[in-house]
Scaffold this motif. Sequence first.
Motif, PDB file in Angstrom:
ATOM      1  N   ARG A 153      55.813  43.503  36.240  1.00 50.44           N
ATOM      2  CA  ARG A 153      55.008  42.905  34.779  1.00 50.44           C
ATOM      3  C   ARG A 153      54.500  44.505  34.761  1.00 50.44           C
ATOM      4  O   ARG A 153      55.110  43.663  33.162  1.00 50.44           O
ATOM      5  N   PHE A 154      54.929  45.710  35.126  1.00 44.93           N
ATOM      6  CA  PHE A 154      55.857  45.920  33.480  1.00 44.93           C
ATOM      7  C   PHE A 154      56.284  47.304  33.550  1.00 44.93           C
ATOM      8  O   PHE A 154      56.808  47.601  34.519  1.00 44.93           O
ATOM      9  N   THR A 194      45.593  42.551  36.577  1.00 46.35           N
ATOM     10  CA  THR A 194      45.289  41.422  35.759  1.00 46.35           C
ATOM     11  C   THR A 194      44.943  43.142  34.291  1.00 46.35           C
ATOM     12  O   THR A 194      44.542  43.109  32.744  1.00 46.35           O
ATOM     13  N   SER A 195      44.908  43.973  34.875  1.00 46.75           N
ATOM     14  CA  SER A 195      44.976  45.361  33.678  1.00 46.75           C
ATOM     15  C   SER A 195      45.947  45.563  32.989  1.00 46.75           C
ATOM     16  O   SER A 195      47.039  44.948  33.423  1.00 46.75           O
ATOM     17  N   LYS A 225      46.134  55.349  49.209  1.00 42.50           N
ATOM     18  CA  LYS A 225      45.941  54.819  49.081  1.00 42.50           C
ATOM     19  C   LYS A 225      46.592  53.741  47.863  1.00 42.50           C
ATOM     20  O   LYS A 225      47.861  54.652  46.852  1.00 42.50           O
ATOM     21  N   ILE A 226      47.009  52.621  47.670  1.00 42.80           N
ATOM     22  CA  ILE A 226      48.288  51.611  47.319  1.00 42.80           C
ATOM     23  C   ILE A 226      47.236  50.328  46.453  1.00 42.80           C
ATOM     24  O   ILE A 226      46.595  49.821  47.386  1.00 42.80           O
ATOM     25  N   LEU A 227      48.147  50.950  44.923  1.00 43.77           N
ATOM     26  CA  LEU A 227      47.840  50.110  44.116  1.00 43.77           C
ATOM     27  C   LEU A 227      48.521  48.788  43.964  1.00 43.77           C
ATOM     28  O   LEU A 227      50.341  49.365  43.435  1.00 43.77           O
ATOM     29  N   HIS A 228      48.438  47.092  44.534  1.00 41.94           N
ATOM     30  CA  HIS A 228      49.025  45.949  43.922  1.00 41.94           C
ATOM     31  C   HIS A 228      49.223  45.738  42.533  1.00 41.94           C
ATOM     32  O   HIS A 228      47.853  45.364  42.235  1.00 41.94           O
ATOM     33  N   LEU A 229      50.328  45.590  41.779  1.00 35.99           N
ATOM     34  CA  LEU A 229      50.071  45.106  40.720  1.00 35.99           C
ATOM     35  C   LEU A 229      50.975  43.933  40.506  1.00 35.99           C
ATOM     36  O   LEU A 229      50.881  43.612  39.152  1.00 35.99           O
TER      37      LEU A 229
END
Length: 313
Positions: free
Chosen positions: A50-51, A29-30, A2-6
């Motif tokens: 983004r961070f 957006t989170s 599972k990959i999270l794209h930020l």
Amino acid sequence: MKILHLDKNHPLIIQQLEDLGFTNEEDYTSSKEEVLEKIDAYDGIIIRSRFKLDQAFLSAAKNLKFIGRLGAGLENIDTKFASAQGIQLFSAPEGNRNAVGEHALGMLLSLFNKLNKANQEVRAGKWLREENRGVELEGKTVGIIGYGNMGKSFAKKLQGFDVEVLCYDIQDNVGDPFAKQVNLEEFQQKVEVLSLHTPLTEATNDMIDADFINSFKNNFWFINTGRGQSVVTSDLVEALKSGKILGAGLDVLEYEKTSFENLFTSAAQMPEPFQYLIQAENVLLSPHVAGWTVESKRKLAQVIVDKIKANFG
Ligand SMILES: NC(=O)C1=CN([C@@H]2O[C@H](COP(=O)(O)OP(=O)(O)OC[C@H]3O[C@@H](n4cnc5c(N)ncnc54)[C@H](OP(=O)(O)O)[C@@H]3O)[C@@H](O)[C@H]2O)C=CC1
Ligand SMILES: O=C(O)C(=O)CO
């Protein structure tokens, strides 16, 4: 996996990873705090800037196996800590090195030929030919600090201009047919155009200060497509005022929160040295876009997909 794209990016990244059997979740957006709460559910993260992925964040990412950074610089990731946690890091300098080489060359030729100033004057009805007499690159000695992906790309673009290209790097034997590696002393004796291509590290933070600038024998032109924090802006301004630096092309500024966001919402809010830069005729500015072309957007995404595929496909 599972990959999270930020960060939002070229659509090919999601399409190709899906085809490879990865599950993708996009969350642009989170807040960092919100992402922290769910990050242990992911095997991979893909991010631009983004961070910051610091120790607290990486500790919470208990199942993370890799981070893909859609760019070259990795200073927004605690790389030592990530490696110690067994997290693989994939950056994508192959995707934007050509863009950076072309941008640095473009800035240099624009500065030499006063194109920004001349363009504004002609549009305002001023036809000032003598004031806009340019200088030529032919015969000059160009010096590159940081001879990796970006520095080499710039050196390659300089072939055909009849210039001598020198490079200075902390690694040994980085030179190639496009640049001769020399020590810092020889570099500072000979260089007439300086282009900065180092990553942001403790050693390169504030590296270009008054002492460093004044150690050059010649007055010189300065291009920075590396990181703004490598330059003490007030010292750069003093050097521009004194003529030690003949002109500067700056794609990156000290006043950046991330590689893509400015710390200030308007130029007027920026500290005094920046106020000088925005009105100086011999300064050319761009908003950290050297590696940000139509083509590099696609190439960066493809490089990251290929690296994930090679390691986890
Ligand atoms: N403006 C833009 O849009 C872009 C900016 N960049 C910037 O360019 C940087 C360089 O990228 P890339 O070429 O891929 O990086 P590389 O790691 O390929 O090359 C950088 C070289 O600089 C060397 N170096 C590090 N510290 C110093 C120092 N103090 N003095 C001299 N040389 C040093 C490195 O050595 P070592 O390997 O030992 O550290 C390495 O050989 C990125 O980190 C990023 O900050 C990149 C892409 C786009
Ligand atoms: O690739 C990088 O490091 C950047 O600065 C993004 O444009």
